[in-house]
Design a protein around this motif. Sequence first.
Motif, PDB file in Angstrom:
ATOM      1  N   GLY A 245       0.955  -1.382  -0.064  1.00  0.00           N
ATOM      2  CA  GLY A 245      -0.102  -0.132  -0.045  1.00  0.00           C
ATOM      3  C   GLY A 245       0.965   1.225  -0.078  1.00  0.00           C
ATOM      4  N   PRO A 246       1.275   1.900  -1.413  1.00  0.00           N
ATOM      5  CA  PRO A 246       1.851   3.003  -1.193  1.00  0.00           C
ATOM      6  C   PRO A 246       1.290   4.142  -0.383  1.00  0.00           C
ATOM      7  CG  PRO A 246       1.595   2.249  -3.160  1.00  0.00           C
ATOM      8  CD  PRO A 246       0.517   1.462  -2.482  1.00  0.00           C
ATOM      9  N   GLU A 247       1.958   4.842   0.049  1.00  0.00           N
ATOM     10  CA  GLU A 247       1.790   6.269   1.010  1.00  0.00           C
ATOM     11  C   GLU A 247       2.586   7.269   0.531  1.00  0.00           C
ATOM     12  OE1 GLU A 247      -0.007   4.179   5.109  1.00  0.00           O
ATOM     13  OE2 GLU A 247       2.178   4.495   4.828  1.00  0.00           O
ATOM     14  N   LEU A 248       2.238   8.516   0.955  1.00  0.00           N
ATOM     15  CA  LEU A 248       3.087   9.623   0.541  1.00  0.00           C
ATOM     16  C   LEU A 248       4.387   9.572   1.338  1.00  0.00           C
ATOM     17  CD1 LEU A 248       0.596  12.697   1.287  1.00  0.00           C
ATOM     18  CD2 LEU A 248       1.969  12.198  -0.674  1.00  0.00           C
ATOM     19  N   GLY A 249       5.278   9.909   0.782  1.00  0.00           N
ATOM     20  CA  GLY A 249       6.958   9.544   1.215  1.00  0.00           C
ATOM     21  C   GLY A 249       7.574   8.343   1.066  1.00  0.00           C
ATOM     22  N   ASP A 250       6.598   7.482   0.523  1.00  0.00           N
ATOM     23  CA  ASP A 250       7.234   6.211   0.247  1.00  0.00           C
ATOM     24  C   ASP A 250       8.097   6.171  -1.030  1.00  0.00           C
ATOM     25  OD1 ASP A 250       6.052   4.925   2.511  1.00  0.00           O
ATOM     26  OD2 ASP A 250       4.803   4.020   1.263  1.00  0.00           O
ATOM     27  N   LEU A 251       9.003   5.423  -1.258  1.00  0.00           N
ATOM     28  CA  LEU A 251       9.684   5.399  -2.715  1.00  0.00           C
ATOM     29  C   LEU A 251       9.306   4.095  -3.619  1.00  0.00           C
ATOM     30  CD1 LEU A 251      11.538   7.258  -0.857  1.00  0.00           C
ATOM     31  CD2 LEU A 251      13.738   6.273  -2.046  1.00  0.00           C
ATOM     32  N   LEU A 252       9.378   4.675  -4.709  1.00  0.00           N
ATOM     33  CA  LEU A 252       9.025   3.453  -5.919  1.00  0.00           C
ATOM     34  C   LEU A 252      10.263   3.301  -6.771  1.00  0.00           C
ATOM     35  CD1 LEU A 252       5.244   4.548  -6.989  1.00  0.00           C
ATOM     36  CD2 LEU A 252       6.094   3.008  -4.969  1.00  0.00           C
ATOM     37  N   ILE A 253      10.488   2.128  -6.944  1.00  0.00           N
ATOM     38  CA  ILE A 253      11.724   2.071  -7.956  1.00  0.00           C
ATOM     39  C   ILE A 253      11.589   0.825  -8.936  1.00  0.00           C
ATOM     40  CG2 ILE A 253      14.231   0.970  -7.886  1.00  0.00           C
ATOM     41  CD1 ILE A 253      14.424   1.356  -4.835  1.00  0.00           C
ATOM     42  N   VAL A 254      11.661   1.233 -10.132  1.00  0.00           N
ATOM     43  CA  VAL A 254      11.426   0.271 -11.194  1.00  0.00           C
ATOM     44  C   VAL A 254      12.177  -1.000 -11.066  1.00  0.00           C
ATOM     45  CG1 VAL A 254      11.245   0.001 -13.785  1.00  0.00           C
ATOM     46  CG2 VAL A 254      10.477   2.238 -12.743  1.00  0.00           C
ATOM     47  N   GLY A 255      11.723  -2.114 -11.071  1.00  0.00           N
ATOM     48  CA  GLY A 255      12.671  -3.392 -10.925  1.00  0.00           C
ATOM     49  C   GLY A 255      12.923  -3.991 -12.229  1.00  0.00           C
ATOM     50  N   ARG A 256      11.997  -3.771 -13.286  1.00  0.00           N
ATOM     51  CA  ARG A 256      12.086  -4.516 -14.472  1.00  0.00           C
ATOM     52  C   ARG A 256      11.691  -3.599 -15.623  1.00  0.00           C
ATOM     53  NH1 ARG A 256       9.170  -8.429 -11.693  1.00  0.00           N
ATOM     54  NH2 ARG A 256       7.331  -7.951 -13.109  1.00  0.00           N
ATOM     55  N   GLY A 257      12.316  -3.970 -16.666  1.00  0.00           N
ATOM     56  CA  GLY A 257      11.972  -3.342 -17.945  1.00  0.00           C
ATOM     57  C   GLY A 257      12.990  -2.084 -18.537  1.00  0.00           C
ATOM     58  N   ALA A 258      12.480  -1.395 -19.161  1.00  0.00           N
ATOM     59  CA  ALA A 258      13.561  -0.307 -20.047  1.00  0.00           C
ATOM     60  C   ALA A 258      14.056   0.770 -19.212  1.00  0.00           C
ATOM     61  CB  ALA A 258      13.001   0.246 -21.264  1.00  0.00           C
ATOM     62  N   THR A 259      13.387   1.103 -18.074  1.00  0.00           N
ATOM     63  CA  THR A 259      13.763   2.093 -17.205  1.00  0.00           C
ATOM     64  C   THR A 259      14.055   1.644 -15.790  1.00  0.00           C
ATOM     65  OG1 THR A 259      11.265   2.584 -16.494  1.00  0.00           O
ATOM     66  CG2 THR A 259      12.128   3.823 -18.315  1.00  0.00           C
ATOM     67  N   ILE A 260      14.501   0.298 -15.781  1.00  0.00           N
ATOM     68  CA  ILE A 260      15.160  -0.234 -14.488  1.00  0.00           C
ATOM     69  C   ILE A 260      15.855   0.624 -13.522  1.00  0.00           C
ATOM     70  CG2 ILE A 260      17.079  -1.293 -15.696  1.00  0.00           C
ATOM     71  CD1 ILE A 260      16.713  -3.724 -13.847  1.00  0.00           C
ATOM     72  N   GLY A 261      15.687   0.849 -12.514  1.00  0.00           N
ATOM     73  CA  GLY A 261      16.550   1.771 -11.488  1.00  0.00           C
ATOM     74  C   GLY A 261      15.736   3.202 -11.213  1.00  0.00           C
ATOM     75  N   ARG A 262      15.007   3.375 -12.370  1.00  0.00           N
ATOM     76  CA  ARG A 262      14.191   4.617 -12.053  1.00  0.00           C
ATOM     77  C   ARG A 262      13.462   4.734 -10.836  1.00  0.00           C
ATOM     78  NH1 ARG A 262      11.014   6.946 -16.935  1.00  0.00           N
ATOM     79  NH2 ARG A 262      12.820   7.564 -17.513  1.00  0.00           N
ATOM     80  N   LEU A 263      13.499   5.869 -10.090  1.00  0.00           N
ATOM     81  CA  LEU A 263      13.052   5.797  -8.740  1.00  0.00           C
ATOM     82  C   LEU A 263      12.260   7.184  -8.552  1.00  0.00           C
ATOM     83  CD1 LEU A 263      14.457   7.420  -6.259  1.00  0.00           C
ATOM     84  CD2 LEU A 263      16.132   5.773  -6.680  1.00  0.00           C
ATOM     85  N   CYS A 264      11.324   7.249  -7.869  1.00  0.00           N
ATOM     86  CA  CYS A 264      10.671   8.534  -7.519  1.00  0.00           C
ATOM     87  C   CYS A 264      10.019   8.121  -6.144  1.00  0.00           C
ATOM     88  CB  CYS A 264       9.634   9.327  -8.410  1.00  0.00           C
ATOM     89  SG  CYS A 264       8.030   8.507  -8.486  1.00  0.00           S
ATOM     90  N   ARG A 265       9.587   9.617  -5.365  1.00  0.00           N
ATOM     91  CA  ARG A 265       8.923   9.623  -4.088  1.00  0.00           C
ATOM     92  C   ARG A 265       7.631   9.535  -4.468  1.00  0.00           C
ATOM     93  NH1 ARG A 265      11.581  13.964  -2.917  1.00  0.00           N
ATOM     94  NH2 ARG A 265       9.682  14.674  -2.340  1.00  0.00           N
ATOM     95  N   VAL A 266       6.720   8.906  -3.504  1.00  0.00           N
ATOM     96  CA  VAL A 266       5.087   9.030  -3.918  1.00  0.00           C
ATOM     97  C   VAL A 266       4.964  10.366  -3.213  1.00  0.00           C
ATOM     98  CG1 VAL A 266       3.192   8.053  -2.967  1.00  0.00           C
ATOM     99  CG2 VAL A 266       4.676   6.570  -3.415  1.00  0.00           C
ATOM    100  N   ASN A 267       4.391  11.379  -4.206  1.00  0.00           N
ATOM    101  CA  ASN A 267       4.059  12.581  -3.874  1.00  0.00           C
ATOM    102  C   ASN A 267       2.474  12.845  -4.417  1.00  0.00           C
ATOM    103  OD1 ASN A 267       4.422  12.552  -6.419  1.00  0.00           O
ATOM    104  ND2 ASN A 267       6.140  14.215  -6.880  1.00  0.00           N
ATOM    105  N   VAL A 268       1.726  11.990  -4.504  1.00  0.00           N
ATOM    106  CA  VAL A 268       0.150  12.022  -4.769  1.00  0.00           C
ATOM    107  C   VAL A 268      -0.591  11.437  -3.698  1.00  0.00           C
ATOM    108  CG1 VAL A 268       0.414  12.391  -7.232  1.00  0.00           C
ATOM    109  CG2 VAL A 268       0.225  10.084  -6.094  1.00  0.00           C
ATOM    110  N   GLU A 269      -1.667  12.031  -3.458  1.00  0.00           N
ATOM    111  CA  GLU A 269      -2.411  11.742  -2.287  1.00  0.00           C
ATOM    112  C   GLU A 269      -3.676  10.597  -2.809  1.00  0.00           C
ATOM    113  OE1 GLU A 269      -4.276  14.730   0.088  1.00  0.00           O
ATOM    114  OE2 GLU A 269      -2.252  15.758   0.371  1.00  0.00           O
ATOM    115  N   GLU A 270      -3.871  10.592  -4.243  1.00  0.00           N
ATOM    116  CA  GLU A 270      -5.000   9.596  -4.701  1.00  0.00           C
ATOM    117  C   GLU A 270      -4.465   8.304  -4.419  1.00  0.00           C
ATOM    118  OE1 GLU A 270      -7.027   8.376  -8.858  1.00  0.00           O
ATOM    119  OE2 GLU A 270      -5.791  10.005  -8.734  1.00  0.00           O
TER     120      GLU A 270
END
Length: 211
Positions: free
Chosen positions: A80-105
Amino acid sequence: TQSLFLDMFGDPVANPKGWPIQTLDEVTTKVTDGEHLNPAFTEVGMPIVMAGNVLDDRIDLDAAKRVGEPLGMQFRKKCGPELGDLLIVGRGATIGRLCRVNVEETFCLMGSVILVKPDRTLLDERFLSGMLALPSMHAQLYKSSGSSAQQAIYLKDVKRLKCPLPPLPLQQTFATRIAAIEALKATHRRALAALDALFASLQQRAFTGAL
């Protein structure tokens, strides 16, 4: 932002400032990934974020596919992602890309995206994001991802990443400075969008002979 991180904390792999070291598993409350089975998508419902929806500075929910709310809530029991958590792409062309969860939806994740939930008594999420975005940390992840045809970042390797642990107040100072930089970037993006819209309008008027 990378220069600021290195100036304040040094390279996390070399750890020249001698900060205490713990594994990422020890300084987070959860490291997991999203749903691995292909769900039935719907026109309306809860967004389900895949690798392509994780951008460098935000999560693109507008382009995300959707699943029914009951199914989405079921997926969120594991991840369950929440504000401030981190997401990392684990597979695919953009593997390793990451960003913080910055949306409330509310949204859920597919298995190509890894969720890292920092223990906020030990880690500031902007510090953790800044650290994981460094090339030296990317190299640690890629080194352990193997040389198969399709590279992947595995949860076990994320969990055992070595994480320097500066004092939380110093991390928060870094976070404050990063927030100011991000606000400036957002202002610049809005200004560029306005200029693009103005140029398109002028171009249209020129083509129609209105100028």
